[in-house]
Design an enzyme around this catalytic site. Sequence first.
Site, PDB file in Angstrom:
ATOM      1  N   LYS A  37       0.898  -1.213   0.093  1.00 28.02           N
ATOM      2  CA  LYS A  37       0.118   0.063   0.021  1.00 28.02           C
ATOM      3  C   LYS A  37       0.708   1.309  -0.141  1.00 28.02           C
ATOM      4  CE  LYS A  37      -4.049  -2.060   2.578  1.00 28.02           C
ATOM      5  NZ  LYS A  37      -4.770  -1.868   3.774  1.00 28.02           N
ATOM      6  N   HIS A  45       0.588   6.366   3.287  1.00 27.80           N
ATOM      7  CA  HIS A  45      -0.064   7.291   3.429  1.00 27.80           C
ATOM      8  C   HIS A  45      -0.010   8.426   4.394  1.00 27.80           C
ATOM      9  CE1 HIS A  45      -4.348   8.488   4.887  1.00 27.80           C
ATOM     10  NE2 HIS A  45      -4.780   7.969   3.594  1.00 27.80           N
ATOM     11  N   HIS A  58       0.199   8.095   8.231  1.00 26.62           N
ATOM     12  CA  HIS A  58       1.576   7.602   8.760  1.00 26.62           C
ATOM     13  C   HIS A  58       2.440   8.937   9.288  1.00 26.62           C
ATOM     14  CE1 HIS A  58       0.063   4.109   6.860  1.00 26.62           C
ATOM     15  NE2 HIS A  58       0.320   3.292   7.886  1.00 26.62           N
TER      16      HIS A  58
END
Length: 590
Positions: A129, A132, A135
Amino acid sequence: MVRINEHLAGRLAAALNLPDSERELVARSFSLPPRPGMGDLAFPCFPYAKILKTSPAAVAQRLAGQIEPDSLLSRLEAQGPYLNLFLNRPEAVRLVLDEVFTQSRDYGRQDLGRGGLIVLDYSHPNIAKPFHFGHLRSTYLGMELAAIFEFLGYKVWRKNYLGDWGTQFGFIIYAWRTYGEEALLRERTIDYLVELYIKANKEAEDDSRVREAAREYFRRLEEGDPEIVALWSRFRELSLAAFKRTYDRLGIAFDSYEGEAAVNTRVAPVVERFLKAGVARASEGAIVVDVADVIGREIAPCMLRKSDGATTYAARDCAEAIDRWEKHRFAANIYVVARQEDHFAQVFAALKKLAAAEGWGVDWPERCENVSFGYVKGMSTRKGQAVWLDDVLDEARDRAKALRKHNEEVSPERLPSLSPQELEVVSEAVGQAALIYANVAAKRLSDITFDWDKVLQFEGNTGPYLQYTYARMAGIFRKARENGFSLPDRWEARAEDCARLISDEEWSLILKLRLFPQAVRRAGEQREPHEIAKYLYELATLFNHFYHRHKVINPEDARLTRARLGLIEAVRIVLTAGLGLLGIRTLEAM
């Protein structure tokens, strides 16, 4: 700060007939009076009233009449339960500047940790992933705490506990084997893996066979099927390589990237230890540990194994914590994770019970802690709804560049010219400073409402404001050289210079400089980098107030110029150290 506090603490301890062992407590008890005119330091007398069997106000009166002024202490005044101390400005200026110049980059550094090791777990994005924006606060907070702990004398093991295990990999592997394309994987890596995952999930909504196939692939992964494990390993390495490019951009590195997968073989044996020790019990087919008695409040048991036989995150965290202790014998084991207080309370309490039952000798679960933090609200980018970190970093850089170009068009005479390469470096640094400081301008448990226009301002409580303050000081030194002032490589606090630095604005800077070590210590003890951000903003504000009120470079008064340049150099040393602890780069020109 140390020399002044030690001197004053020695005199107060002697007047109170305290043993030498009490001096450090006295030195740490000084505070600031509520108003500058009330004194430079305040000493609370409450703790000593019981010892002397009198009131705090009487203790303050006694000390004010008993302690004589000296070269540092000009006078003392009792103010209720407080003893207010007034310092001799020239001598205090000399002591503060001498300490800053002598220690230089190490000013504020302390040996509280005595070499003890802290395991610091932060960032932890999910494999396959994109990194983002969510984070980012954990990443920045962990980065800042690591730097602060090392500044305070600890060793730090930077742990990135990656999310690299779970049923989502069954869907990714199914999608890859069904319609994956090698060229797209090489070209787009994580973005492509996300697309595969989304496509497989969407298919599973309409076709239960897809979900079953994904579960079968994950089962084969858990059982160690070489072909499936090889695929998982490849996806993990591709994702990690992409993460590291982002970390390199942020100037961040880790000692370990072992994630959930590395714990797999250790979880079942740890659950059996809980059962064998009589700490865990069966509950409706699950295995749980009752922890309310340890935590001291009503809370659900810590579940180690579900009724279907699958182990839980809590079991994994217990196994991982045990492994960390066996490897590192840590002074602290810190998890920088938001809003999971109950989860970690359950895990730590379960470990305490196991420690008591097995007789570990060292109650190291007491050294485990969760450093939580608030959420960031209002974040969006020009690229759409999904807020990926690289997009945010790019946008921060581009917005900083656009703002710089606008300011250059409006006031070209106020800004130094930058080459295209310099503009790129400056824009990247300013953009990151805006993001970093936006995450630390408020206390860590506070939620943040993000506003692009506010965080990039060169005025107010922002990262670019601190960078601009540093660049302003660098410009002063350039101008001093242009005016023929020879600046030393190593500054010294000359008595004749210090005697000139007695204006209220200069004195305010001196008093603030001496408080930097305290701010660093509070930041470490409270796990609160905001303490340093707050300090730096106040220091920068005081400096700019001084700068607007006083002429620094005066060819007609070389001694005063030299004195003020020395004061600015001390401020620059402290600002550099503080910005470094926050991960913000200094700039010679903006």
